[in-house]
Design an enzyme around this catalytic site. Structure first.
Site, PDB file in Angstrom:
ATOM      1  N   HIS A  49       2.211 -23.590 -17.358  1.00  0.00           N
ATOM      2  CA  HIS A  49       2.136 -22.230 -16.839  1.00  0.00           C
ATOM      3  C   HIS A  49       3.529 -21.605 -16.889  1.00  0.00           C
ATOM      4  O   HIS A  49       4.517 -22.258 -17.199  1.00  0.00           O
ATOM      5  CB  HIS A  49       1.580 -22.211 -15.404  1.00  0.00           C
ATOM      6  CG  HIS A  49       2.463 -22.911 -14.418  1.00  0.00           C
ATOM      7  ND1 HIS A  49       2.416 -24.268 -14.216  1.00  0.00           N
ATOM      8  CD2 HIS A  49       3.434 -22.446 -13.590  1.00  0.00           C
ATOM      9  CE1 HIS A  49       3.304 -24.621 -13.292  1.00  0.00           C
ATOM     10  NE2 HIS A  49       3.937 -23.532 -12.900  1.00  0.00           N
ATOM     11  N   ASP A  51       6.174 -19.360 -14.559  1.00  0.00           N
ATOM     12  CA  ASP A  51       6.487 -18.880 -13.216  1.00  0.00           C
ATOM     13  C   ASP A  51       7.301 -17.595 -13.317  1.00  0.00           C
ATOM     14  O   ASP A  51       8.462 -17.604 -13.753  1.00  0.00           O
ATOM     15  CB  ASP A  51       7.280 -19.932 -12.441  1.00  0.00           C
ATOM     16  CG  ASP A  51       6.432 -21.138 -12.078  1.00  0.00           C
ATOM     17  OD1 ASP A  51       5.345 -20.937 -11.509  1.00  0.00           O
ATOM     18  OD2 ASP A  51       6.851 -22.281 -12.363  1.00  0.00           O
ATOM     19  N   LYS A 256      23.239   4.874 -44.619  1.00  0.00           N
ATOM     20  CA  LYS A 256      24.613   5.163 -44.213  1.00  0.00           C
ATOM     21  C   LYS A 256      24.636   6.467 -43.432  1.00  0.00           C
ATOM     22  O   LYS A 256      24.214   7.521 -43.936  1.00  0.00           O
ATOM     23  CB  LYS A 256      25.538   5.261 -45.427  1.00  0.00           C
ATOM     24  CG  LYS A 256      27.018   5.337 -45.054  1.00  0.00           C
ATOM     25  CD  LYS A 256      27.901   5.340 -46.274  1.00  0.00           C
ATOM     26  CE  LYS A 256      29.366   5.210 -45.861  1.00  0.00           C
ATOM     27  NZ  LYS A 256      29.788   6.239 -44.880  1.00  0.00           N
ATOM     28  N   ASP A 258      26.365   9.629 -41.257  1.00  0.00           N
ATOM     29  CA  ASP A 258      27.538  10.490 -41.357  1.00  0.00           C
ATOM     30  C   ASP A 258      27.905  10.958 -39.957  1.00  0.00           C
ATOM     31  O   ASP A 258      27.398  11.962 -39.456  1.00  0.00           O
ATOM     32  CB  ASP A 258      27.227  11.683 -42.268  1.00  0.00           C
ATOM     33  CG  ASP A 258      28.492  12.382 -42.736  1.00  0.00           C
ATOM     34  OD1 ASP A 258      29.594  11.914 -42.389  1.00  0.00           O
ATOM     35  OD2 ASP A 258      28.378  13.397 -43.442  1.00  0.00           O
ATOM     36  N   GLU A 400      24.133   9.998 -46.631  1.00  0.00           N
ATOM     37  CA  GLU A 400      25.272   9.720 -47.516  1.00  0.00           C
ATOM     38  C   GLU A 400      24.968   8.656 -48.556  1.00  0.00           C
ATOM     39  O   GLU A 400      25.526   8.669 -49.641  1.00  0.00           O
ATOM     40  CB  GLU A 400      26.465   9.235 -46.686  1.00  0.00           C
ATOM     41  CG  GLU A 400      27.323  10.324 -46.108  1.00  0.00           C
ATOM     42  CD  GLU A 400      28.665   9.785 -45.677  1.00  0.00           C
ATOM     43  OE1 GLU A 400      29.684  10.338 -46.105  1.00  0.00           O
ATOM     44  OE2 GLU A 400      28.706   8.794 -44.929  1.00  0.00           O
TER      45      GLU A 400
END
Length: 428
Positions: A49, A51, A256, A258, A400
């Site tokens: 189980h 807890d 990328k 900018d 870019e």
């Protein structure tokens, strides 16, 4: 409405002989910090189980969940209320010897901080208020909580289903709320290892005992090294240039952005932003710093880009320039309204006392995902294994280009490395 007193720790202590079990015997306390803490311990006793333990009222109020938590809102998981545990129990891993109460193997399956979030209202940063609200919800038999753990993220409810008898009052259900973190396809049973030591129940059963360092705070990834939180003087890793987009096994590709490259230093509930030239730009973006600090899990150093998005949702450096050099608070507040900014993270350098520079990128990325929650203004950059396809998708949108990164690369602070390559759009 009748009230139900929180069970005292003497019930925990009554059931145990601390000369025969390695479990801690300490009494009430608190987990420190501004937020309440939680832990989920996977326990192979008579039956396996989980807890689930929530800090409030000076102890860890606990529920045994036989099947463990679920990310599926349609699943109602039985949660049997058990005795409170001391807060010192949160780091316990190992074996409870045969013949003792709860005999079997225990690992720390998940841990983190949490807040009550009934009606969508949280109490982050206010321990006393969170404790009071948890006490009220507990007595009423319905608790709504937001977890910031390494495995559990988002909102769950614990609701009492039993009647008035002492045994019936122990019957609760644990249910995932329908939020952005809900994921019916995620099987948490497959995520079997400890977030502290990296060990599984099978490892513990085979005689692998976690070291004192592992029990205290295990490494978040292979290759992590113990280290103090760094001074804000680190410089980011830089990419070399490449001519053409490519795909290659062992490489990850990201759009990328900018914007302004920053390292975000998040510690003790506050955040600061340092540029690659070691300029502190936190005061130019106060709302963003506050949001990043709120979303972070623990003390971390993250690498990312501050961007301003245009109406199409594309990073616009021209928009960002309009607020980059502002210094007067009134001008900055006006810019916050006119030109909101976001922060997109793509790497992590430090996590809770561990230097991650020597960790492979493939192992740093999962740590990054656990280090900060996301919001409309704070996000993690998604990667792709198909460089040309990503390039062809982002260039028409105005990005870019793309950045290619070796998945087995480490983080080279301040260096320009061939392990990272930037492929920019060609402009005649």
């Amino acid at each position: 409405m009748p009230t139900e007193p929180v069970p005292p720790l003497h019930e925990y202590q009554r059931k145990r002989d601390f000369t025969r079990t390695p479990e801690p015997a300490e009494g009430p306390g608190d987990g420190g910090g501004r937020d309440l803490v939680f832990v989920v311990q996977k326990h192979e006793a008579t039956r396996l189980h989980y807890d689930v333990r929530l800090e409030f009222h000076g102890a860890m109020v606990s529920w045994a969940v036989p099947k463990g938590p679920s990310y599926n809102p349609a699943e109602k998981r039985l949660a049997a209320h058990v005795e409170d545990h001391p807060i010192s129990y949160n780091s316990f891993e190992g074996v409870i010897p045969r013949g003792n109460y709860g005999a079997g193997e225990v690992i720390v399956w998940d841990r983190g901080t949490y807040s009550p979030d009934e009606d969508g209202r949280t109490s982050w940063g206010d321990r006393a208020e969170a404790d009071r609200r948890m006490e009220e919800g507990y007595r009423a038999g319905k608790i709504s909580i937001f977890f910031r753990g390494e495995k559990l993220r988002g909102s769950w409810t614990l609701v009492r289903t039993g009647g008035r008898g002492s045994e019936q009052k122990k019957q609760w259900l644990m249910i995932k709320h329908r939020d952005e973190y809900a994921d019916p396809g995620r099987n948490l049973a497959l995520e079997a290892r400890s977030v502290v030591s990296g060990l599984s129940i099978d490892d513990i059963r085979a005689g692998r005992v976690p070291s004192a360092r592992e029990r205290e705070a295990g490494p978040p990834a292979p290759g992590a090294r113990p280290a103090e939180f760094p001074a804000p003087r680190l410089k980011p890793m830089m990419a070399e240039s490449a001519d053409q987009p490519f795909s290659r096994p062992g490489w990850l590709f990201e759009p990328k952005l900018d914007g302004i490259r920053v390292l975000a230093y998040i510690r003790g509930g506050s955040a600061s932003f340092m540029t690659r030239n070691l300029n502190d730009v936190t005061r130019q973006y106060p709302a963003l710093a506050e949001e990043v600090a709120r979303l972070a899990t623990g003390d971390v150093v993250l690498d990312g880009e501050i961007v301003a998005l245009d109406e199409a949702g594309i990073p616009s450096f021209q928009l960002l320039q309009q607020r980059m050099n502002l210094t007067r608070p009134a001008d900055i507040a006006d810019a916050e309204r006119r030109i909101p900014v976001g922060l997109f993270f793509f790497d992590i350098l430090h996590k809770d006392g561990w230097d991650l520079a020597k960790v492979r990128l493939s192992d740093r990325r999962p740590v990054l995902g656990r280090a900060i929650d996301q919001s409309p203004r704070v996000a993690i950059v998604e990667g792709s294994e198909d460089g040309p396809a990503l390039y062809e998708a982002v260039i028409p949108l105005g990005f870019e280009g793309v950045v290619a990164k070796r998945l087995d690369s480490t983080y080279e602070c301040g260096a320009r490395s061939r392990n990272w390559l930037k492929i920019k759009a060609f402009k005649s």
